[in-house]
Design a protein around this motif. Structure first.
Motif, PDB file in Angstrom:
ATOM      1  N   UNK A 159      14.905   9.321   7.798  1.00  0.00           N
ATOM      2  CA  UNK A 159      15.679   8.164   6.993  1.00  0.00           C
ATOM      3  C   UNK A 159      15.156   7.987   5.649  1.00  0.00           C
ATOM      4  N   UNK A 160      15.877   7.683   4.668  1.00  0.00           N
ATOM      5  CA  UNK A 160      15.645   7.526   3.338  1.00  0.00           C
ATOM      6  C   UNK A 160      15.151   5.883   3.259  1.00  0.00           C
ATOM      7  N   UNK A 161      13.899   5.449   2.948  1.00  0.00           N
ATOM      8  CA  UNK A 161      13.687   4.223   3.037  1.00  0.00           C
ATOM      9  C   UNK A 161      13.461   3.808   1.457  1.00  0.00           C
ATOM     10  N   UNK A 162      13.812   2.596   1.036  1.00  0.00           N
ATOM     11  CA  UNK A 162      13.700   2.238  -0.370  1.00  0.00           C
ATOM     12  C   UNK A 162      13.075   0.869  -0.753  1.00  0.00           C
ATOM     13  N   UNK A 163      12.226   0.739  -1.332  1.00  0.00           N
ATOM     14  CA  UNK A 163      11.618  -0.460  -1.562  1.00  0.00           C
ATOM     15  C   UNK A 163      12.341  -1.257  -2.771  1.00  0.00           C
ATOM     16  N   UNK A 164      13.174  -2.333  -2.413  1.00  0.00           N
ATOM     17  CA  UNK A 164      14.009  -3.087  -3.424  1.00  0.00           C
ATOM     18  C   UNK A 164      13.448  -4.320  -4.017  1.00  0.00           C
ATOM     19  N   UNK A 165      12.059  -4.655  -3.253  1.00  0.00           N
ATOM     20  CA  UNK A 165      11.743  -5.842  -4.189  1.00  0.00           C
ATOM     21  C   UNK A 165      11.237  -6.796  -2.713  1.00  0.00           C
ATOM     22  N   UNK A 166      10.676  -7.924  -3.261  1.00  0.00           N
ATOM     23  CA  UNK A 166      10.127  -8.954  -2.058  1.00  0.00           C
ATOM     24  C   UNK A 166      11.273  -9.998  -2.074  1.00  0.00           C
ATOM     25  N   UNK A 169       0.885  -1.135  -0.014  1.00  0.00           N
ATOM     26  CA  UNK A 169       0.067   0.099  -0.045  1.00  0.00           C
ATOM     27  C   UNK A 169       0.988   1.305  -0.137  1.00  0.00           C
ATOM     28  N   UNK A 170       2.160   1.213   0.364  1.00  0.00           N
ATOM     29  CA  UNK A 170       3.047   2.181   0.541  1.00  0.00           C
ATOM     30  C   UNK A 170       3.872   2.420  -0.836  1.00  0.00           C
ATOM     31  N   UNK A 171       4.715   1.323  -1.127  1.00  0.00           N
ATOM     32  CA  UNK A 171       5.218   1.174  -2.509  1.00  0.00           C
ATOM     33  C   UNK A 171       4.460   0.311  -3.386  1.00  0.00           C
ATOM     34  N   UNK A 172       4.591   0.922  -4.738  1.00  0.00           N
ATOM     35  CA  UNK A 172       3.952   0.418  -5.940  1.00  0.00           C
ATOM     36  C   UNK A 172       5.134  -0.172  -6.933  1.00  0.00           C
ATOM     37  N   UNK A 173       6.165   0.424  -6.819  1.00  0.00           N
ATOM     38  CA  UNK A 173       7.263  -0.050  -7.759  1.00  0.00           C
ATOM     39  C   UNK A 173       8.388  -0.249  -7.124  1.00  0.00           C
ATOM     40  N   UNK A 174       9.273  -1.331  -7.671  1.00  0.00           N
ATOM     41  CA  UNK A 174      10.672  -1.426  -7.160  1.00  0.00           C
ATOM     42  C   UNK A 174      11.589   0.133  -7.353  1.00  0.00           C
ATOM     43  N   UNK A 175      12.327   0.193  -6.538  1.00  0.00           N
ATOM     44  CA  UNK A 175      13.467   1.421  -6.412  1.00  0.00           C
ATOM     45  C   UNK A 175      12.627   2.720  -6.013  1.00  0.00           C
ATOM     46  N   UNK A 176      11.445   2.458  -5.507  1.00  0.00           N
ATOM     47  CA  UNK A 176      10.712   3.691  -5.003  1.00  0.00           C
ATOM     48  C   UNK A 176      11.269   4.129  -3.701  1.00  0.00           C
ATOM     49  N   UNK A 177      11.340   5.256  -3.234  1.00  0.00           N
ATOM     50  CA  UNK A 177      12.072   5.924  -2.074  1.00  0.00           C
ATOM     51  C   UNK A 177      10.906   6.652  -1.522  1.00  0.00           C
ATOM     52  N   UNK A 178      11.039   6.572  -0.048  1.00  0.00           N
ATOM     53  CA  UNK A 178      10.103   7.663   0.971  1.00  0.00           C
ATOM     54  C   UNK A 178      11.313   8.038   1.865  1.00  0.00           C
ATOM     55  N   UNK A 179      10.846   9.408   2.613  1.00  0.00           N
ATOM     56  CA  UNK A 179      11.393   9.817   3.504  1.00  0.00           C
ATOM     57  C   UNK A 179      10.767   9.347   4.881  1.00  0.00           C
TER      58      UNK A 179
END
Length: 73
Positions: A29-36, A8-18
């Motif tokens: 902190x910078x949080x990055x979604x790298x995949x499952x 619900x927060x990340x929709x694609x790989x490599x997306x970042x959020x503060x």
């Protein structure tokens, strides 16, 4: 935050959020979604996959005895 689902927060790989942690100290902190990944049975979650830099003391020595010495000394 503890109820937010990753999908619900990340929709694609490599997306970042503060991420703002501890509103008093305002740690960013910078949080990055790298995949499952597959999680093995018994794996303790959440887990840290990667960390960069030195980890600071969250409370900055709060409760250290030196802070409470008499001013007369």
């Amino acid at each position: 935050m503890n109820r937010a689902k990753i999908n619900k927060v990340f929709h694609t790989s490599k997306q970042k959020m503060l991420l703002l942690f501890d509103y008093g100290d305002e740690w960013h902190f910078i949080v990055q979604y790298l995949g499952t990944i597959e999680v093995s049975p018994g794996q303790k979650l959440p887990m840290i996959m990667e960390s960069n830099g030195e980890v600071p003391n969250q409370y900055g020595g709060f409760g250290d005895e030196e802070e409470y010495k008499d001013e007369d000394e």
